[in-house]
Structure formats: structure tokens, C-alpha cells
Design a protein around this motif. Structure first.
Motif, PDB file in Angstrom:
ATOM      1  N   SER A  63     -39.760  34.305  33.660  1.00 57.71           N
ATOM      2  CA  SER A  63     -40.763  33.240  33.645  1.00 57.71           C
ATOM      3  C   SER A  63     -40.532  32.400  34.894  1.00 57.71           C
ATOM      4  O   SER A  63     -39.607  31.594  34.940  1.00 57.71           O
ATOM      5  CB  SER A  63     -40.626  32.381  32.387  1.00 57.71           C
ATOM      6  OG  SER A  63     -41.626  31.395  32.355  1.00 57.71           O
ATOM      7  N   ASP A  84     -43.199  28.681  28.356  1.00 62.54           N
ATOM      8  CA  ASP A  84     -42.779  29.626  29.393  1.00 62.54           C
ATOM      9  C   ASP A  84     -43.459  30.964  29.121  1.00 62.54           C
ATOM     10  O   ASP A  84     -44.102  31.138  28.090  1.00 62.54           O
ATOM     11  CB  ASP A  84     -41.253  29.757  29.466  1.00 62.54           C
ATOM     12  CG  ASP A  84     -40.630  30.303  28.193  1.00 62.54           C
ATOM     13  OD1 ASP A  84     -40.985  31.434  27.781  1.00 62.54           O
ATOM     14  OD2 ASP A  84     -39.780  29.620  27.608  1.00 62.54           O
ATOM     15  N   SER A  85     -43.335  31.887  30.052  1.00 63.29           N
ATOM     16  CA  SER A  85     -44.051  33.156  29.908  1.00 63.29           C
ATOM     17  C   SER A  85     -43.184  34.282  29.339  1.00 63.29           C
ATOM     18  O   SER A  85     -43.620  35.424  29.275  1.00 63.29           O
ATOM     19  CB  SER A  85     -44.651  33.587  31.256  1.00 63.29           C
ATOM     20  OG  SER A  85     -43.642  33.709  32.232  1.00 63.29           O
ATOM     21  N   THR A 124     -48.067  32.175  22.969  1.00 63.72           N
ATOM     22  CA  THR A 124     -49.236  31.819  23.777  1.00 63.72           C
ATOM     23  C   THR A 124     -50.143  33.032  23.897  1.00 63.72           C
ATOM     24  O   THR A 124     -49.711  34.176  23.671  1.00 63.72           O
ATOM     25  CB  THR A 124     -48.832  31.356  25.188  1.00 63.72           C
ATOM     26  OG1 THR A 124     -48.205  32.452  25.869  1.00 63.72           O
ATOM     27  CG2 THR A 124     -47.880  30.170  25.135  1.00 63.72           C
ATOM     28  N   GLU A 126     -51.127  34.294  26.532  1.00 74.00           N
ATOM     29  CA  GLU A 126     -50.678  35.072  27.688  1.00 74.00           C
ATOM     30  C   GLU A 126     -49.424  35.880  27.411  1.00 74.00           C
ATOM     31  O   GLU A 126     -48.936  36.588  28.276  1.00 74.00           O
ATOM     32  CB  GLU A 126     -50.431  34.148  28.888  1.00 74.00           C
ATOM     33  CG  GLU A 126     -51.663  33.408  29.365  1.00 74.00           C
ATOM     34  CD  GLU A 126     -52.023  32.197  28.485  1.00 74.00           C
ATOM     35  OE1 GLU A 126     -51.131  31.644  27.797  1.00 74.00           O
ATOM     36  OE2 GLU A 126     -53.208  31.839  28.463  1.00 74.00           O
ATOM     37  N   GLY A 128     -46.395  34.521  26.250  1.00 70.67           N
ATOM     38  CA  GLY A 128     -45.182  33.710  26.261  1.00 70.67           C
ATOM     39  C   GLY A 128     -45.048  32.944  24.954  1.00 70.67           C
ATOM     40  O   GLY A 128     -45.478  33.401  23.902  1.00 70.67           O
TER      41      GLY A 128
END
Length: 152
Positions: A63, A84-85, A124, A126, A128
Motif C-alpha cells: 500500500s 490502506d490498499s 473497501t 478497491e 483494501g
């Protein structure tokens, strides 16, 4: 104060960003009415330190950044989230007495509960995660001195 306030900062996933995240959150909350020299601010400072440290240390370089979001709703609830990813959720790890690390989530969970708040971890869109705390928003009417007496 407005019914709803928001602020956000995205920082590089670097140990130096932990201090920047703390400073940003405490500065923003001071603008919203929480003096930086209160017990509540100290608690939030520690929680943000632990959340940001986890985002830096436990994403294993996957990340490149993390984002700190602050949201105050109706002068009642404060939400602080660190996103965070990295897809892996935090795990409660046993920390040996001799270890200097491994207690971040325990500290966050305990401080949040002690303040009457909640800790959440959500994925998330995406891929994360966001680790967030929600606390009741209470702002002292007067700054409190070191002796615990309200200052005039």
C-alpha cells in the motif's frame, strides 16, 4: 458548528507519515473545537498513532499510501478512519511480554471502548480496508490544567 464536518489527508506509507497523521488530526479537531491539551485529544493522538503505524508497518509495502478521514456528525459522533490498499484485515496477535510491538489493535480497541466508542474494520471497494473508530464527541467547556482543575 455545522451539522457535518469532514477532513481527509493521504500520506505516503512511510514511518514519518505517522507523525504527520497525528498532527493533521489534532490540528483539525482543534479547529472544530477540541483543544489539543485535553485528555480526549491525548487519547485520539494515541489512537491515530496506532492506526497509522499499522497502515505503514503491516501492509508489507503493498500500500504505497494511506488515507486518514475525519468526520464529525451533528456534534455527537467523531469518526476517524485509516484506509490502506492492502486486503488483509488486522489480526489480534499474541504479544510476548518482551516484544516492543504487536499490541496496536489491543490498544486501539481498549481506548475506543474506554471512551464509549466502537472499532470497525471494513473492506473497501478497491480491495483494501478501512480501520475506523467512532467516539462520542464531547468538547470540554474550559481547558483543564495539569492538576485537573478547570482554568478560569
Amino acid at each position: 458548528m455545522a451539522d457535518h464536518l469532514e477532513a481527509s489527508v493521504t500520506l505516503p506509507s512511510d514511518p514519518a507519515s505517522v507523525s504527520t497523521a497525528r498532527t493533521y488530526v489534532i490540528g483539525t479537531l482543534a479547529e472544530w473545537g477540541l483543544p489539543a491539551d485535553t485528555e480526549a485529544a491525548d487519547t485520539i493522538r494515541l489512537i491515530v498513532s496506532e492506526l497509522a503505524t499499522n497502515a505503514v508497518q503491516h501492509t508489507f509495502g503493498q500500500s504505497p499510501t494511506f488515507t486518514v478521514d475525519i468526520r464529525l456528525d451533528r456534534d455527537e459522533h467523531l469518526r476517524i478512519g485509516v484506509t490502506d490498499s492492502h486486503p488483509r484485515f488486522p489480526k489480534r496477535l499474541p504479544a510476548a511480554v518482551q516484544q516492543d510491538n504487536g499490541r496496536g489493535m489491543v490498544i486501539i480497541r481498549w481506548l475506543t471502548a474506554e471512551c464509549g466508542g466502537k472499532l470497525r474494520v471494513r473492506p473497501t471497494r478497491e480491495g483494501g480496508k478501512t480501520v475506523s473508530i467512532e467516539l462520542p464527541w464531547t468538547v470540554p467547556a474550559e481547558p483543564v490544567s495539569a492538576a485537573g482543575q478547570q482554568e478560569p
